[in-house]
Design a protein around this motif. Structure first.
Motif, PDB file in Angstrom:
ATOM      1  N   GLU A 156       0.823  -1.216   0.000  1.00 53.17           N
ATOM      2  CA  GLU A 156       0.000   0.000   0.000  1.00 53.17           C
ATOM      3  C   GLU A 156       0.861   1.271   0.000  1.00 53.17           C
ATOM      4  OE1 GLU A 156      -3.083  -0.011   2.956  1.00 53.17           O
ATOM      5  OE2 GLU A 156      -3.778  -2.029   2.414  1.00 53.17           O
ATOM      6  N   PRO A 157       1.562   1.544  -1.104  1.00 51.13           N
ATOM      7  CA  PRO A 157       2.463   2.707  -1.162  1.00 51.13           C
ATOM      8  C   PRO A 157       1.700   4.026  -1.115  1.00 51.13           C
ATOM      9  CG  PRO A 157       2.193   1.737  -3.337  1.00 51.13           C
ATOM     10  CD  PRO A 157       1.535   0.787  -2.368  1.00 51.13           C
ATOM     11  N   ARG A 158       2.274   4.989  -0.400  1.00 51.64           N
ATOM     12  CA  ARG A 158       1.703   6.327  -0.282  1.00 51.64           C
ATOM     13  C   ARG A 158       2.808   7.351  -0.552  1.00 51.64           C
ATOM     14  NH1 ARG A 158      -1.960   3.289  -0.147  1.00 51.64           N
ATOM     15  NH2 ARG A 158      -3.637   3.088   1.410  1.00 51.64           N
ATOM     16  N   ASP A 160       4.805  10.682  -0.845  1.00 54.81           N
ATOM     17  CA  ASP A 160       4.681  11.980  -0.182  1.00 54.81           C
ATOM     18  C   ASP A 160       5.952  12.782  -0.463  1.00 54.81           C
ATOM     19  OD1 ASP A 160       6.671  11.039   1.592  1.00 54.81           O
ATOM     20  OD2 ASP A 160       5.186  10.333   3.038  1.00 54.81           O
ATOM     21  N   LYS A 161       6.074  13.938   0.176  1.00 53.52           N
ATOM     22  CA  LYS A 161       7.210  14.810  -0.114  1.00 53.52           C
ATOM     23  C   LYS A 161       8.548  14.215   0.308  1.00 53.52           C
ATOM     24  CE  LYS A 161       6.625  17.440   4.190  1.00 53.52           C
ATOM     25  NZ  LYS A 161       7.872  16.975   4.816  1.00 53.52           N
ATOM     26  N   ASP A 162       8.526  13.213   1.189  1.00 55.55           N
ATOM     27  CA  ASP A 162       9.765  12.617   1.675  1.00 55.55           C
ATOM     28  C   ASP A 162      10.088  11.274   1.034  1.00 55.55           C
ATOM     29  OD1 ASP A 162      10.246  14.722   3.517  1.00 55.55           O
ATOM     30  OD2 ASP A 162       8.758  13.851   4.884  1.00 55.55           O
ATOM     31  N   GLY A 163       9.300  10.853   0.062  1.00 52.93           N
ATOM     32  CA  GLY A 163       9.555   9.574  -0.587  1.00 52.93           C
ATOM     33  C   GLY A 163       8.275   8.774  -0.732  1.00 52.93           C
ATOM     34  N   ILE A 164       8.320   7.522  -0.315  1.00 46.52           N
ATOM     35  CA  ILE A 164       7.153   6.643  -0.398  1.00 46.52           C
ATOM     36  C   ILE A 164       6.964   5.941   0.941  1.00 46.52           C
ATOM     37  CG2 ILE A 164       6.067   4.700  -1.584  1.00 46.52           C
ATOM     38  CD1 ILE A 164       7.828   5.283  -3.997  1.00 46.52           C
ATOM     39  N   ALA A 165       5.885   6.276   1.615  1.00 45.31           N
ATOM     40  CA  ALA A 165       5.516   5.563   2.835  1.00 45.31           C
ATOM     41  C   ALA A 165       4.774   4.291   2.445  1.00 45.31           C
ATOM     42  CB  ALA A 165       4.636   6.445   3.715  1.00 45.31           C
ATOM     43  N   LEU A 166       4.868   3.282   3.285  1.00 48.23           N
ATOM     44  CA  LEU A 166       4.206   2.005   3.037  1.00 48.23           C
ATOM     45  C   LEU A 166       3.177   1.792   4.138  1.00 48.23           C
ATOM     46  CD1 LEU A 166       7.426   0.012   2.118  1.00 48.23           C
ATOM     47  CD2 LEU A 166       5.827   1.157   0.563  1.00 48.23           C
ATOM     48  N   ALA A 167       1.896   1.921   3.770  1.00 49.21           N
ATOM     49  CA  ALA A 167       0.831   1.944   4.777  1.00 49.21           C
ATOM     50  C   ALA A 167       0.460   0.566   5.304  1.00 49.21           C
ATOM     51  CB  ALA A 167      -0.408   2.623   4.188  1.00 49.21           C
ATOM     52  N   THR A 208       7.122   3.590  11.899  1.00 52.10           N
ATOM     53  CA  THR A 208       6.050   4.564  12.050  1.00 52.10           C
ATOM     54  C   THR A 208       4.789   3.818  12.440  1.00 52.10           C
ATOM     55  OG1 THR A 208       7.032   5.905  10.285  1.00 52.10           O
ATOM     56  CG2 THR A 208       4.760   6.415  10.903  1.00 52.10           C
ATOM     57  N   PRO A 209       4.096   4.230  13.490  1.00 50.54           N
ATOM     58  CA  PRO A 209       2.870   3.529  13.902  1.00 50.54           C
ATOM     59  C   PRO A 209       1.875   3.399  12.752  1.00 50.54           C
ATOM     60  CG  PRO A 209       3.515   5.133  15.565  1.00 50.54           C
ATOM     61  CD  PRO A 209       4.410   5.368  14.391  1.00 50.54           C
ATOM     62  N   GLY A 210       1.321   2.197  12.596  1.00 48.17           N
ATOM     63  CA  GLY A 210       0.325   1.962  11.571  1.00 48.17           C
ATOM     64  C   GLY A 210       0.873   1.785  10.179  1.00 48.17           C
ATOM     65  N   HIS A 211       2.202   1.709  10.031  1.00 44.65           N
ATOM     66  CA  HIS A 211       2.835   1.562   8.723  1.00 44.65           C
ATOM     67  C   HIS A 211       3.838   0.418   8.750  1.00 44.65           C
ATOM     68  CE1 HIS A 211       1.130   5.522   8.190  1.00 44.65           C
ATOM     69  NE2 HIS A 211       1.543   5.571   6.938  1.00 44.65           N
ATOM     70  N   CYS A 212       4.286   0.022   7.558  1.00 43.95           N
ATOM     71  CA  CYS A 212       5.444  -0.859   7.459  1.00 43.95           C
ATOM     72  C   CYS A 212       6.639  -0.122   8.049  1.00 43.95           C
ATOM     73  CB  CYS A 212       5.697  -1.210   5.988  1.00 43.95           C
ATOM     74  SG  CYS A 212       7.214  -2.162   5.694  1.00 43.95           S
TER      75      CYS A 212
END
Length: 226
Positions: A156-158, A160-167, A208-212
């Motif tokens: 679940e990639p997201r 953002d301005k800092d790269g790609i968060a994985l939800a 990060t809480p709630g993320h990979c």
């Protein structure tokens, strides 16, 4: 056979119809393949109804077919072989959010064998296997965008301005019990993936809480900026 999310959902949805579900349960509960007549008689259905639903289950990959002469006769005059149904070899997994526990199981099992064979650290073996798996995903992607590859494997990639968060963590249940092991496995898997793609990203541990626990950040970005 199509193994996409849509195909898996469609296959499971085929069992929503009560008669079809009863036929599936009957077939997989028998020790030998069954004919349309067997199924129709067992469930008290018209033969045409049983045939329709059995063939639908076969189309969705839930059942498979074979042909056999049940009379034991061979040669001219023996008649046509009967079409028989049995459980297929297809495995269907659906979870919300998506999990990839079968992948984790294969990686961990292979790593244990590697460690026993070579005498290496089990954790090093897990990380090596995870990286190889990530590299294989990248090579098989056929030029697909990174976010599409990540989504296809449950991250679940997201962007953002800092790269790609994985939800989403595809190995969440195991990660809760063995966070260091699974986070390391994820890190090496994703590092292997991006290493095979012509993209300026690198994998980094950023719990990060709630993320990979892994985030993909622009290559060369300092830790302070990630």
């Amino acid at each position: 056979m199509d193994t996409s999310w849509d195909a898996r959902v469609q296959a499971v949805a085929a069992l929503e119809e009560p008669t079809r579900r009863r036929l599936y349960e009957y077939v997989v509960g028998r020790p030998e393949p069954v004919s349309r007549d067997d199924a129709a008689n067992a469930l008290g259905l018209p033969r045409t109804t049983a045939a329709f639903h059995l063939d639908k289950l076969t189309e969705e990959g839930l059942l498979a077919t074979c042909y056999e002469r049940r009379t034991g006769r061979t040669g001219p005059g023996a008649g046509r072989p009967a079409k028989l149904y049995h459980r297929s070899d297809r495995e269907i997994e659906i979870s919300l959010p998506e999990r990839q526990y079968a992948v984790a199981g294969r990686l961990l099992a292979a790593a244990v064998e590697d460690a026993e064979t070579t005498g290496s650290s089990p954790r090093d073996a897990v990380n090596r296997r995870a990286r190889e798996y990530g590299e294989a995903l990248g090579r098989a992607a056929g030029g697909a965008p990174l976010t599409e590859i990540l989504a296809a494997h449950g991250f679940e990639p997201r962007p953002d301005k800092d790269g790609i968060a994985l939800a989403n963590c595809p190995f969440q249940r195991i990660a809760r019990e063995q966070p260091q092991l699974v986070c390391g496995m994820n890190l090496h898997l994703l590092a292997g993936l991006v290493s095979t793609l012509d993209i300026p990203y690198e994998a980094r541990l950023v719990p990060t809480p709630g993320h990979c626990c892994v985030r993909l950040v622009p290559a060369g970005l300092s830790s302070a900026g990630g």
